[in-house]
Motif scaffolding. Structure first.
Motif, PDB file in Angstrom:
ATOM      1  N   SER A 416       0.833  -1.214   0.000  1.00  0.00           N
ATOM      2  CA  SER A 416       0.000   0.000   0.000  1.00  0.00           C
ATOM      3  C   SER A 416       0.863   1.257   0.000  1.00  0.00           C
ATOM      4  O   SER A 416       0.714   2.136   0.863  1.00  0.00           O
ATOM      5  CB  SER A 416      -0.952  -0.013   1.202  1.00  0.00           C
ATOM      6  N   ARG A 417       1.794   1.339  -0.930  1.00  0.00           N
ATOM      7  CA  ARG A 417       2.685   2.476  -1.166  1.00  0.00           C
ATOM      8  C   ARG A 417       3.796   2.641  -0.125  1.00  0.00           C
ATOM      9  O   ARG A 417       4.568   3.595  -0.178  1.00  0.00           O
ATOM     10  CB  ARG A 417       1.892   3.789  -1.281  1.00  0.00           C
ATOM     11  N   SER A 418       3.890   1.717   0.837  1.00  0.00           N
ATOM     12  CA  SER A 418       4.984   1.751   1.797  1.00  0.00           C
ATOM     13  C   SER A 418       6.082   0.800   1.326  1.00  0.00           C
ATOM     14  O   SER A 418       5.803  -0.358   1.014  1.00  0.00           O
ATOM     15  CB  SER A 418       4.511   1.339   3.199  1.00  0.00           C
ATOM     16  N   ARG A 419       7.332   1.262   1.270  1.00  0.00           N
ATOM     17  CA  ARG A 419       8.456   0.443   0.815  1.00  0.00           C
ATOM     18  C   ARG A 419       8.749  -0.657   1.828  1.00  0.00           C
ATOM     19  O   ARG A 419       8.718  -0.436   3.044  1.00  0.00           O
ATOM     20  CB  ARG A 419       9.703   1.325   0.651  1.00  0.00           C
ATOM     21  N   VAL A 420       9.020  -1.871   1.319  1.00  0.00           N
ATOM     22  CA  VAL A 420       9.319  -3.024   2.170  1.00  0.00           C
ATOM     23  C   VAL A 420      10.647  -3.622   1.722  1.00  0.00           C
ATOM     24  O   VAL A 420      10.850  -3.891   0.545  1.00  0.00           O
ATOM     25  CB  VAL A 420       8.208  -4.090   2.084  1.00  0.00           C
ATOM     26  N   THR A 421      11.575  -3.846   2.679  1.00  0.00           N
ATOM     27  CA  THR A 421      12.874  -4.423   2.343  1.00  0.00           C
ATOM     28  C   THR A 421      13.173  -5.707   3.099  1.00  0.00           C
ATOM     29  O   THR A 421      14.073  -6.453   2.705  1.00  0.00           O
ATOM     30  CB  THR A 421      14.010  -3.419   2.614  1.00  0.00           C
ATOM     31  N   THR A 422      12.446  -6.000   4.197  1.00  0.00           N
ATOM     32  CA  THR A 422      12.704  -7.195   5.008  1.00  0.00           C
ATOM     33  C   THR A 422      11.390  -7.828   5.449  1.00  0.00           C
ATOM     34  O   THR A 422      10.331  -7.186   5.436  1.00  0.00           O
ATOM     35  CB  THR A 422      13.524  -6.856   6.271  1.00  0.00           C
ATOM     36  N   THR A 423      11.473  -9.095   5.884  1.00  0.00           N
ATOM     37  CA  THR A 423      10.277  -9.765   6.405  1.00  0.00           C
ATOM     38  C   THR A 423       9.782  -9.082   7.670  1.00  0.00           C
ATOM     39  O   THR A 423       8.578  -9.055   7.933  1.00  0.00           O
ATOM     40  CB  THR A 423      10.586 -11.246   6.715  1.00  0.00           C
ATOM     41  N   LYS A 424      10.683  -8.541   8.462  1.00  0.00           N
ATOM     42  CA  LYS A 424      10.276  -7.829   9.678  1.00  0.00           C
ATOM     43  C   LYS A 424       9.440  -6.605   9.327  1.00  0.00           C
ATOM     44  O   LYS A 424       8.387  -6.341   9.941  1.00  0.00           O
ATOM     45  CB  LYS A 424      11.492  -7.408  10.496  1.00  0.00           C
ATOM     46  N   GLU A 425       9.890  -5.833   8.319  1.00  0.00           N
ATOM     47  CA  GLU A 425       9.119  -4.657   7.892  1.00  0.00           C
ATOM     48  C   GLU A 425       7.760  -5.071   7.345  1.00  0.00           C
ATOM     49  O   GLU A 425       6.743  -4.415   7.622  1.00  0.00           O
ATOM     50  CB  GLU A 425       9.897  -3.876   6.834  1.00  0.00           C
ATOM     51  N   LEU A 426       7.721  -6.162   6.576  1.00  0.00           N
ATOM     52  CA  LEU A 426       6.458  -6.655   6.039  1.00  0.00           C
ATOM     53  C   LEU A 426       5.517  -7.055   7.167  1.00  0.00           C
ATOM     54  O   LEU A 426       4.319  -6.726   7.147  1.00  0.00           O
ATOM     55  CB  LEU A 426       6.717  -7.852   5.119  1.00  0.00           C
ATOM     56  N   ARG A 427       6.050  -7.760   8.166  1.00  0.00           N
ATOM     57  CA  ARG A 427       5.246  -8.172   9.322  1.00  0.00           C
ATOM     58  C   ARG A 427       4.682  -6.962  10.065  1.00  0.00           C
ATOM     59  O   ARG A 427       3.496  -6.912  10.409  1.00  0.00           O
ATOM     60  CB  ARG A 427       6.087  -9.030  10.264  1.00  0.00           C
TER      61      ARG A 427
END
Length: 453
Positions: A416-427
């Motif tokens: 939703s337009r937020s940048r994700v670089t790791t599984t932690k950020e995705l979680r």
């Protein structure tokens, strides 16, 4: 992985080696031929080559094929047919403990294999079992039950210098044991997108399929690296090959033996490679090292007193050329290890002792993050362009993730337009999201969106 990279290992540079004088610290033995003496590596190789083995594997893996449009809706698998297909493969390995039968190889050599056969130089053959494997560093440890094995001695790979001679031993193209030679072309190579953690020894020796997992040794016959990769068009050799340093391998193997898995230590900083532009902006007197952009609160680095803007120049007394090198070396050290960092802070040299803490888990079953992602396995990784993201390692058939149209190899780069670089950020982002969620996916060179409700 970039299209020019293929996972293989090492070959020939002997004519140059024989034509050059040996360095003072590693003299070649000479043997008489009448009145003429000629240099020879044969005595050393007679002791070392029995420690290098051939590895053959067999198993089955899932293969996907596009379905005709008429069948797509009926099967509900995103337009794909999935089926198990048998495979066989060849590679190399190195015996590092003769008494316990430990054999080191590349993870990609034995990945997904249900049968692993190790064949010694004298022709004896044994079934091997996996003790541990680490896809991120491409190292695996096997064990065989056998008598009268020969092991190779380990060198301090941190002591290598560009220009040192190297000897490669492996099983190229399944021909049988082959010995080749070259020199160290560069050290601390990273950022290639071959593996998650990269700190390669680069060599100009030729690299060919089947040498993966084989030995790279010095003129004393000591192991300095595990051959693993090549840079070249269409998998062909152009004299740029890579090996995993022996010290890196040794740290991982110690964790396999103790825990059966890798328990990575974490420093707790984010940063990048120092270059001339950054050095000028920071008024630093060096152009090499790792620039600390952020220290994570409560991390090992924070507790040790590291600060944003610090430049890491040494790790345990050894020079560091880049942030990538720091990341790879730290990632192979275990939890609780104490390290000494040499840093520059406002051009003042300092040393800092840090006790590494447990790294955040980098692999996750996607159902833990969201019910509609059930059936997918995720890990931290990179896009084909080298950008950080969350890689989809696998998608189970007829699962919610498959119904969404997710595919193995997709990389989640945003939510939703937020940048994700790791599984932690995705979680973290998914835990705070509700309603319709848009996953931004990179599939090859294409960007697409998948909606989760």
């Amino acid at each position: 992985m970039k299209s020019q990279l293929s996972l293989v290992s090492v070959s020939i540079f002997a004519a140059f080696l024989l034509a050059q004088p040996a360095p003072a610290h590693a003299k070649l033995p000479f043997f008489g031929a009448g009145d003429q003496e000629m240099p020879s590596l044969a005595p050393m190789l007679e002791n070392v080559t029995p420690a290098v083995v051939n590895i053959s594997v067999a198993g089955s893996r899932e293969v996907r094929q596009r379905l005709p449009g008429a069948l797509e809706q009926f099967l509900g698998r995103g337009g794909e047919l999935r089926q198990e297909q048998p495979f066989r493969g060849l590679g190399s390995g190195v015996i590092i403990d003769a008494k316990k039968g430990y054999v080191v190889t590349n993870h990609h050599v034995i990945n997904e294999a249900s049968e692993i056969q190790v064949t010694l130089k004298d022709g004896r053959s044994y079934k091997a079992k996996k003790i541990g494997e680490d896809p991120e560093s491409d190292i695996a440890l096997l064990q065989i039950e056998a008598e009268d094995l020969t092991q190779v001695a380990l060198a301090d790979s941190d002591a290598l210098r560009v220009g040192d001679f190297t000897i490669a031993i492996g099983n190229p193209f399944g021909l049988g044991q082959t010995v080749t030679s070259g020199i160290v072309s560069a050290l601390g190579r990273g950022g290639l997108g071959i593996e998650g953690y990269e700190d390669f020894i680069q060599t100009d020796a030729a690299i060919n399929s089947g040498n993966s997992g084989g030995a790279l040794v010095n003129l004393k016959g000591e192991l300095i690296g595990i051959n693993t990769a090549i840079l070249g068009p269409n998998g062909g050799n152009i004299g740029i090959g890579f090996a995993i340093p022996a010290n890196m391998m040794k740290n991982l193997v110690a964790q396999f033996i103790e825990y059966g898995e890798v328990r990575r230590g974490a420093l707790g900083v984010r940063g990048g490679d120092l270059n001339a532009e950054i050095a000028k902006a920071m008024k630093a007197k060096t152009n090499k090292g790792g620039w600390v952009q952020e220290v994570i609160p409560g991390s090992a680095a924070d507790k040790a007193g590291l600060k944003s803007g610090d430049i890491i120049t040494h790790l345990n007394g050894k020079k560091i050329g880049s942030f990538t090198e720091i990341r790879a070396k730290i990632a192979t050290l275990g939890v609780g290890k104490e390290i000494t960092l040499g840093i520059l802070r406002e051009d003042k040299a300092m040393t800092v002792k840090v006790t590494l803490e447990a790294a955040e888990a980098t692999t996750a079953e996607a159902k833990v993050l969201h019910p509609m992602l059930e059936g997918a396995s995720l890990s931290d990784g990179k896009t084909p362009d080298g950008e950080a993201g969350v890689v989809i390692n696998d998608v189970a058939g007829r699962s919610p993730a498959a119904a969404l149209g997710l595919e193995k190899g997709d990389v989640i780069v945003g939510v939703s337009r937020s940048r994700v670089t790791t599984t932690k950020e995705l979680r973290d982002i998914l835990s705070k999201s509700s309603g319709v969620i848009a996953l931004q996916i990179q599939r090859g060179e294409r960007i697409l969106y998948v909606l989760i409700r």
